[in-house]
Design a protein around this motif. Sequence first.
Motif, PDB file in Angstrom:
ATOM      1  N   THR A 104      47.407  28.404  31.372  1.00 52.30           N
ATOM      2  CA  THR A 104      48.588  27.916  32.091  1.00 52.30           C
ATOM      3  C   THR A 104      48.491  26.429  32.380  1.00 52.30           C
ATOM      4  O   THR A 104      49.447  25.671  32.160  1.00 52.30           O
ATOM      5  N   SER A 120      54.980  30.703  34.457  1.00 54.36           N
ATOM      6  CA  SER A 120      53.602  31.141  34.221  1.00 54.36           C
ATOM      7  C   SER A 120      53.407  32.599  34.631  1.00 54.36           C
ATOM      8  O   SER A 120      54.051  33.097  35.555  1.00 54.36           O
ATOM      9  N   ILE A 127      48.946  26.477  40.400  1.00 54.59           N
ATOM     10  CA  ILE A 127      50.016  26.425  39.407  1.00 54.59           C
ATOM     11  C   ILE A 127      51.324  25.931  40.033  1.00 54.59           C
ATOM     12  O   ILE A 127      52.061  25.156  39.412  1.00 54.59           O
ATOM     13  N   LYS A 137      56.318  30.590  38.551  1.00 57.86           N
ATOM     14  CA  LYS A 137      55.389  31.671  38.210  1.00 57.86           C
ATOM     15  C   LYS A 137      55.881  32.984  38.782  1.00 57.86           C
ATOM     16  O   LYS A 137      56.691  32.996  39.733  1.00 57.86           O
ATOM     17  N   TYR A 309      54.581  41.126  35.013  1.00 58.50           N
ATOM     18  CA  TYR A 309      54.760  39.681  35.224  1.00 58.50           C
ATOM     19  C   TYR A 309      55.623  39.087  34.108  1.00 58.50           C
ATOM     20  O   TYR A 309      56.477  38.224  34.362  1.00 58.50           O
TER      21      TYR A 309
END
Length: 378
Positions: A104, A120, A127, A137, A309
């Motif tokens: 990432t 991400s 992040i 994310k 995710y």
Amino acid sequence: MKFGLLGCAFALTLGLAGPASADIKIGASVSETGPASSLGDPEAKTLKLLVDEINAAGGVLGQKIKLFLYDDGGDPNKARTFATRLVEDDEVVAIVGGSTTGTTMSIISVAENAKIPFISLAGAIEIIDPVKPFVFKTPHTDRMAGRKIFEDMKAKGYSKIALISGSDGFGASMRKQCLQVIGEFGITVLAEETYGPNDADMTPQLTNIRSKGEVQAILNPGFGQGPAIVTRNYGQLGIKTPLYQSHGVASKSFIDLAGPASEGVRLPGTAVLVANLLPANDPQRAVVSAYTTAYQAKFNQPASTFGGYAHDGLRLLVDAIKRAGKAEPKAIRDALEGTKGFVGVTGTFNMAAGDHLGLDLSAFRMLEIKGGNWALVQ
């Protein structure tokens, strides 16, 4: 006739100058193979599944999605190369991916420089903290996971614990975040050990922890095969101290790898793992059930947190494109940042200029492994 010929020529010129394809190009770089394949494989499967579903239903804004999917094998250098290819050669309008924190972080610089929205699929708080304009994310942060675990430990009366952390990007980041917030819960660390991504035996580290007789619980921040090895060694040593894992191993493959020693292990996870246990009035039940049923039917294996995710990453992009009314990077970025009340399989997302995740601790479910499967901690 002259005017008509000129008009035809002009129209032909416009046609040639127009876009070569009406597809909406979306890119992805995930760790489909390699040490993080337990994350990247279900992510890749999920992205393909959803793109097929979306296109079969008519696409987005009347256009089909064209997915450019690359396997970086968990290598940050490859991830950077693929991200560059996605931007410069494939000309995507957005990127979903980055199975690990390491990959990432390599993609982020490319996406930010190109001003391409990037969602991400990795856990580290770095992040999205500090916020970067084009980076979002879907997984809960490692700091959130630590808080959820410490809430449970405090409720159980544990105040003295041991840490055994992976030295990879995720493990090191979560260790750092846990140490920053643990004091809020009145919990202290009596023993601390680490292991490398290629270590095949953590018995020495666990033996050192066992020698600290006052330790009331053990926490293992890590992902991939390392936590499964820790859990097996924990069982082989006959350690009875309660063991906690992180959301980095929230999939059935962890239970299968760790074997009977995983019985009783607790960790924070998502609704994907307990779809059949969700109450009828749970706002996530419908979307979670639809995803897990489709995934099981397509691939003949249970859906995992990590595929979830990717599900939310792509669905958030599609939602943003619809609300923006066009598949243009800046417009998508702005729509993503304005996301409110989006119910995904990971949780309900409410993003803002200062929050490019949009989840709170309520999106986490505290889980325990019972009888070789997941159970909700009441």
